[in-house]
Design a protein around this motif. Structure first.
Motif, PDB file in Angstrom:
ATOM      1  N   HIS A   1       0.831  -1.205   0.000  1.00  0.00           N
ATOM      2  CA  HIS A   1       0.000   0.000   0.000  1.00  0.00           C
ATOM      3  C   HIS A   1       0.868   1.257   0.000  1.00  0.00           C
ATOM      4  N   ALA A   2       1.885   1.271   0.846  1.00  0.00           N
ATOM      5  CA  ALA A   2       2.742   2.455   0.951  1.00  0.00           C
ATOM      6  C   ALA A   2       3.428   2.753  -0.379  1.00  0.00           C
ATOM      7  N   ARG A   3       3.856   1.721  -1.071  1.00  0.00           N
ATOM      8  CA  ARG A   3       4.530   1.922  -2.371  1.00  0.00           C
ATOM      9  C   ARG A   3       3.587   2.485  -3.417  1.00  0.00           C
ATOM     10  N   HIS A   4       2.301   2.186  -3.289  1.00  0.00           N
ATOM     11  CA  HIS A   4       1.333   2.567  -4.328  1.00  0.00           C
ATOM     12  C   HIS A   4       0.392   3.696  -3.895  1.00  0.00           C
ATOM     13  N   GLY A   5       0.619   4.264  -2.718  1.00  0.00           N
ATOM     14  CA  GLY A   5      -0.210   5.386  -2.280  1.00  0.00           C
ATOM     15  C   GLY A   5      -1.620   5.000  -1.879  1.00  0.00           C
ATOM     16  N   ILE A   6      -1.793   3.777  -1.378  1.00  0.00           N
ATOM     17  CA  ILE A   6      -3.101   3.283  -0.946  1.00  0.00           C
ATOM     18  C   ILE A   6      -3.166   3.357   0.580  1.00  0.00           C
ATOM     19  N   ALA A   7      -4.195   3.961   1.114  1.00  0.00           N
ATOM     20  CA  ALA A   7      -4.358   4.020   2.568  1.00  0.00           C
ATOM     21  C   ALA A   7      -4.791   2.657   3.104  1.00  0.00           C
ATOM     22  N   THR A   8      -4.222   2.263   4.230  1.00  0.00           N
ATOM     23  CA  THR A   8      -4.589   1.016   4.893  1.00  0.00           C
ATOM     24  C   THR A   8      -5.641   1.299   5.948  1.00  0.00           C
ATOM     25  N   GLU A   9      -6.776   0.629   5.835  1.00  0.00           N
ATOM     26  CA  GLU A   9      -7.849   0.770   6.824  1.00  0.00           C
ATOM     27  C   GLU A   9      -8.067  -0.579   7.490  1.00  0.00           C
TER      28      GLU A   9
END
Length: 274
Positions: free
Chosen positions: A178-186
């Motif tokens: 997620h961090a590499r692709h700009g996705i927020a983790t919920e």
């Protein structure tokens, strides 16, 4: 207490880092629970078609003195509504039950890989976003392979991936993706359905800070950068779960909690479910 952290999603939309979830909250209890959560200070409410409580969520948001534009509402597409046209119809139905012209975040609830329709569903969410009917779109319970496939097929990167995540299932590899692709983790099931509240490491840290075990685990999520959505129908617990912004875990606390990871799920395997 009105202070809380926010995160900025990959499309520039701001989302509260702490939200209120209504999974497994009955239709009868949802209105009062959401009303109390908004009164305490929560500004993000997470529901889904499958929870069967979108309608009372919408009523509570409408009846609250909190302005609509200050409340971030999430709902989700259920597995039986996967597919392009089906997803568009399902969103119309969800928006109708919520009484909203626009939803803040709409998620594909599960990849349901055996159906193999999640790419078409994701395209439908892209249309909803392009049409201005949702402020952000994302997914839930997607593994890296599912994420890679929808991005390759559409060029659209989810703003959020909501997954089971707690100290016994820390999802380090997925969070790194997620961090590499700009996705927020919920994180859903942030307390492992209560299983962590008697864990010795957690209770020791709680005693050290004069906090409850639930507050320690929820604070751990916030310091990792996760969006977190605890749920309760008890007013005192709703308030307790919100009181996370006036203390901080230290490096030793964080390291001890990191040591609890066992890869244990409380919910279904995303590669097999649906």
């Amino acid at each position: 207490m009105k202070s809380m952290n926010t995160i900025t999603l990959n499309n520039g939309v701001t989302m509260p880092q702490l939200g209120f979830g209504v999974f497994q909250v009955s239709t009868e209890d949802t209105y009062d629970a959401v009303t109390e959560a908004l009164r305490v200070g929560y500004r993000s409410i997470d529901t889904a078609t499958a929870y069967r409580n979108e309608e009372p969520v919408g009523r509570a948001v409408a009846d609250s003195p909190v302005p609509r534009d200050e409340v971030f509402v999430t709902t989700k597409l259920w597995n039986s509504d996967q597919g392009y046209d089906e997803a568009l119809r399902a969103f119309d139905a969800s928006a109708g039950r919520l009484g909203l012209d626009r939803v803040d975040l709409y998620l594909v609830h599960w990849p349901a890989p055996k159906q193999d329709r999640y790419v078409d569903s994701w395209r439908a969410l892209g249309k909803l976003y392009a049409d201005g009917r949702v402020r952000a779109i994302g997914v839930s319970n997607f593994q890296p392979a599912h994420l890679e496939r929808i991005v390759e097929a559409t060029g659209e990167v989810p703003a959020v991936n909501q997954v089971e995540l707690h100290p016994r299932l820390q999802q380090a590899e997925l969070r790194a993706f997620h961090a590499r692709h700009g996705i927020a983790t919920e994180a859903w099931s942030p307390l492992a359905q209560g299983a962590l509240l008697s864990e010795q490491v957690i209770t020791d840290i709680a005693d050290k800070h004069g906090r409850t075990p639930a507050q320690v685990v929820l604070r751990w999520h916030l310091q990792l950068g996760n969006v977190v959505i605890p749920k309760s129908v008890t007013p005192s617990r709703i308030a307790e779960n919100f009181a996370l912004f006036d203390f901080e875990l230290d490096a030793d606390d964080m390291g001890r909690i990191e040591g609890l990871d066992r890869g244990e799920r409380t919910g279904p395997d995303p590669d097999a479910f649906g």
